[in-house]
Design an enzyme around this catalytic site. Structure first.
Site, PDB file in Angstrom:
ATOM      1  N   HIS A 157       1.608  23.553  -8.040  1.00 33.64           N
ATOM      2  CA  HIS A 157       0.917  22.679  -9.009  1.00 33.64           C
ATOM      3  C   HIS A 157       1.518  21.277  -9.033  1.00 33.64           C
ATOM      4  O   HIS A 157       1.447  20.589 -10.050  1.00 33.64           O
ATOM      5  CB  HIS A 157       0.950  23.259 -10.433  1.00 33.64           C
ATOM      6  CG  HIS A 157       0.588  24.701 -10.512  1.00 33.64           C
ATOM      7  ND1 HIS A 157      -0.689  25.151 -10.788  1.00 33.64           N
ATOM      8  CD2 HIS A 157       1.340  25.817 -10.310  1.00 33.64           C
ATOM      9  CE1 HIS A 157      -0.705  26.473 -10.768  1.00 33.64           C
ATOM     10  NE2 HIS A 157       0.515  26.898 -10.488  1.00 33.64           N
ATOM     11  N   SER A 278      -0.267  -6.048   1.570  1.00 28.48           N
ATOM     12  CA  SER A 278      -1.393  -6.436   0.736  1.00 28.48           C
ATOM     13  C   SER A 278      -1.601  -7.935   0.872  1.00 28.48           C
ATOM     14  O   SER A 278      -0.638  -8.689   1.012  1.00 28.48           O
ATOM     15  CB  SER A 278      -1.091  -6.062  -0.716  1.00 28.48           C
ATOM     16  OG  SER A 278      -1.786  -6.922  -1.593  1.00 28.48           O
ATOM     17  N   LYS A 284       3.912  -5.048  -1.675  1.00 27.08           N
ATOM     18  CA  LYS A 284       3.265  -3.813  -1.234  1.00 27.08           C
ATOM     19  C   LYS A 284       3.548  -3.444   0.225  1.00 27.08           C
ATOM     20  O   LYS A 284       3.587  -4.297   1.099  1.00 27.08           O
ATOM     21  CB  LYS A 284       1.737  -3.941  -1.400  1.00 27.08           C
ATOM     22  CG  LYS A 284       1.261  -4.037  -2.835  1.00 27.08           C
ATOM     23  CD  LYS A 284       1.403  -2.729  -3.597  1.00 27.08           C
ATOM     24  CE  LYS A 284       0.407  -1.697  -3.164  1.00 27.08           C
ATOM     25  NZ  LYS A 284      -0.930  -1.947  -3.658  1.00 27.08           N
ATOM     26  N   GLU A 291      -3.540   7.477   4.576  1.00 26.11           N
ATOM     27  CA  GLU A 291      -4.743   7.361   3.731  1.00 26.11           C
ATOM     28  C   GLU A 291      -6.006   7.461   4.573  1.00 26.11           C
ATOM     29  O   GLU A 291      -6.967   8.142   4.204  1.00 26.11           O
ATOM     30  CB  GLU A 291      -4.739   6.028   2.977  1.00 26.11           C
ATOM     31  CG  GLU A 291      -3.783   6.001   1.801  1.00 26.11           C
ATOM     32  CD  GLU A 291      -3.754   4.633   1.128  1.00 26.11           C
ATOM     33  OE1 GLU A 291      -3.938   4.583  -0.085  1.00 26.11           O
ATOM     34  OE2 GLU A 291      -3.553   3.621   1.818  1.00 26.11           O
TER      35      GLU A 291
END
Ligand code: ARG
Length: 457
Positions: A157, A278, A284, A291
């Site tokens: 979980h 970024s 970033k 992804e």
């Protein structure tokens, strides 16, 4: 009007839009090597059985080889009027060698030809993908060996559950990808069966020798029912299913790499070369690669569903709908190969932040199961032990006390069964070492598994 190879029965030329709509040449040109290899074997078979003359077959074969060179060298012009790769090659053959070229399509239909090409293409690509998986698995093992002593929280979980070795986590994926390879090998068995000789649907009236053609093309067997051979695309669907499972596995690692490289976790750092920045926020470092792999999963699942849906209502045998099998297949192969390749490079450069991983378990609560097991070993039932440890946990949480820092008198507040051996018992390292059986996370077991893998498992 450019004359079509099938124009005999038609009195009007094809509507321009229809021509474009029905053509597959814009994507099936990719099959040219396989189409030509199949045609060469077919021509040789026609000569062997006396259906055409040996000299004619030689001429055809030489012409086909010349065409292959033209395409290799980017000197071949593909025209939408040629509809597909099969007709483009045949037409060029006729223009190169004249009338003899018109004999190549004897005892053959595009229906068995396209099924043949797809099988030749897929059997090669399955092998390529298996090699890429093997390469990726090697990087997993390498990273496991490099960090053999790192203990991390195992989750259920996404809540800390029990400590495990980081190497053990990586080897879990090793085993998943091993099954993925097995699935592909299994799919390869059914793909490597030759449909050539099926003709349009019912076989052919010529005295063909299918076994001979199959031998030339390196097939393991030949299809036993021509209607089936030209109708089904289940070998592609099987591949797309296996591919969906593979990208699902990649997507799960991706998810973990993304979460673990976040500032909140900080467990790992992805190599700079595999991240992007970024345009606005200078701090970033985005995990674009995992992804995108996670994102591409939807596209491969889509291809599977797309072909299943295309096939579901089709009467036997060939229907033009089936031309829709190629783009999903090609895109799946290309997507999967890139994803696997890029993952091998990325995993190799993953850095582990051992301190952060360790401090994430500083409250020691991840050892709770072990404490319950301790009580059980001293004669308490598991349910009672669970209850007692639950109270210990609540005490630690409320008092902000690490479980590993409790004194013997604190332990004794919860049960007189606790003895001074509990103090050394609550250790991450020991918790890992205690799970010492086949399939457990103990270092001994993990090292044994690595040895098995290195011996070829
Ligand atoms: N381009 C077709 C396909 O990809 C080849 C087979 C065409 N056969 C036919 N009878 N029209 O499916």
């Amino acid at each position: 009007m450019k004359k079509k190879l099938w124009s005999g029965r038609f009195s009007e030329s094809t509507n321009k839009l229809v021509e474009e709509f029905t053509a597959s040449i814009s994507f099936d040109w990719k099959l040219y090597k396989y189409d030509i290899a199949g045609s060469i074997a077919h021509a040789r078979m026609l000569a062997k059985t006396g259906i055409i003359k040996k000299a004619e077959a030689d001429k055809i074969v030489n012409g086909l080889k010349a065409i292959e060179k033209e395409i290799d060298a980017n000197k071949f012009k593909f025209y939408v009027e040629d509809e597909d790769i099969h007709m483009a090659v045949e037409k060029r053959l006729i223009s190169l060698i004249g009338g003899t070229g018109k004999k190549l399509h004897t005892a053959r239909s595009r229906n068995d030809q396209v099924a043949l090409d797809a099988r030749l293409y897929l059997r090669d690509e399955i092998k390529n993908i298996i090699s890429l998986i093997e390469k990726f698995q090697k990087t997993l093992v390498l990273l496991a060996k490099k960090n053999i002593d790192v203990i991390m929280p195992g989750y259920t979980h996404l809540q800390q559950a029990q400590p495990i070795l980081f190497a053990y986590y990586l080897l879990a994926y090793y085993d998943m990808f091993k099954r993925d390879r097995e699935r592909l090998l299994d799919c390869h068995k059914r793909t490597n069966i030759m449909p050539l000789g099926s003709g349009a649907l019912a076989g052919t009236t010529f005295p063909i020798d299918r076994e001979y053609a199959a031998k030339l093309l390196g097939f393991d067997g030949i299809t036993k029912n021509s209607l089936d051979a030209v109708s089904d695309r289940d070998f592609i669907i099987e591949f797309l299913s296996a591919a969906s499972i593979i990208i699902m596995h990649l997507s799960r690692i991706s998810e973990e790499l993304i979460i673990w490289s976040s500032s909140e976790f900080g467990f790992i750092e992805l190599p700079d070369a595999f991240c992007t920045g970024s345009s606005m926020m200078p701090q970033k470092k985005n995990p674009d690669v995992p992804e995108l792999v996670r994102g591409k999963t939807g596209r491969i699942y889509g291809h599977l569903i797309s072909l299943l849906t295309t096939m579901k209502g089709l009467p036997l045998a060939y229907n033009k709908d089936m031309q829709e099998d190629k783009e999903p297949l090609f895109d799946t192969v290309d997507t999967l190969k890139t994803a696997l390749d890029i993952f091998s490079g990325m995993i190799k450069g993953v850095k582990i932040n051992t301190e952060r991983i360790k401090s994430s378990m500083a409250d020691g609560l991840i050892l709770s199961t072990d404490v319950a097991d301790y009580l059980v070993q001293k004669g308490i039932s598991f349910r009672d032990a669970h209850e007692i440890v639950g109270r210990v946990v609540s005490y630690c949480v409320k008092g902000k006390r690490p479980l590993t820092a409790l004194t013997l008198s604190e332990w004794k507040m919860f049960s007189p069964i606790f003895k001074d051996d509990i103090i050394n018992f609550v250790s991450l390292k020991k918790a890992v070492e205690r799970r010492n059986h086949i399939g457990g996370t103990a270092k001994k077991q993990v090292l044994k598994r690595i040895r098995e893998i290195e011996a070829g498992d």
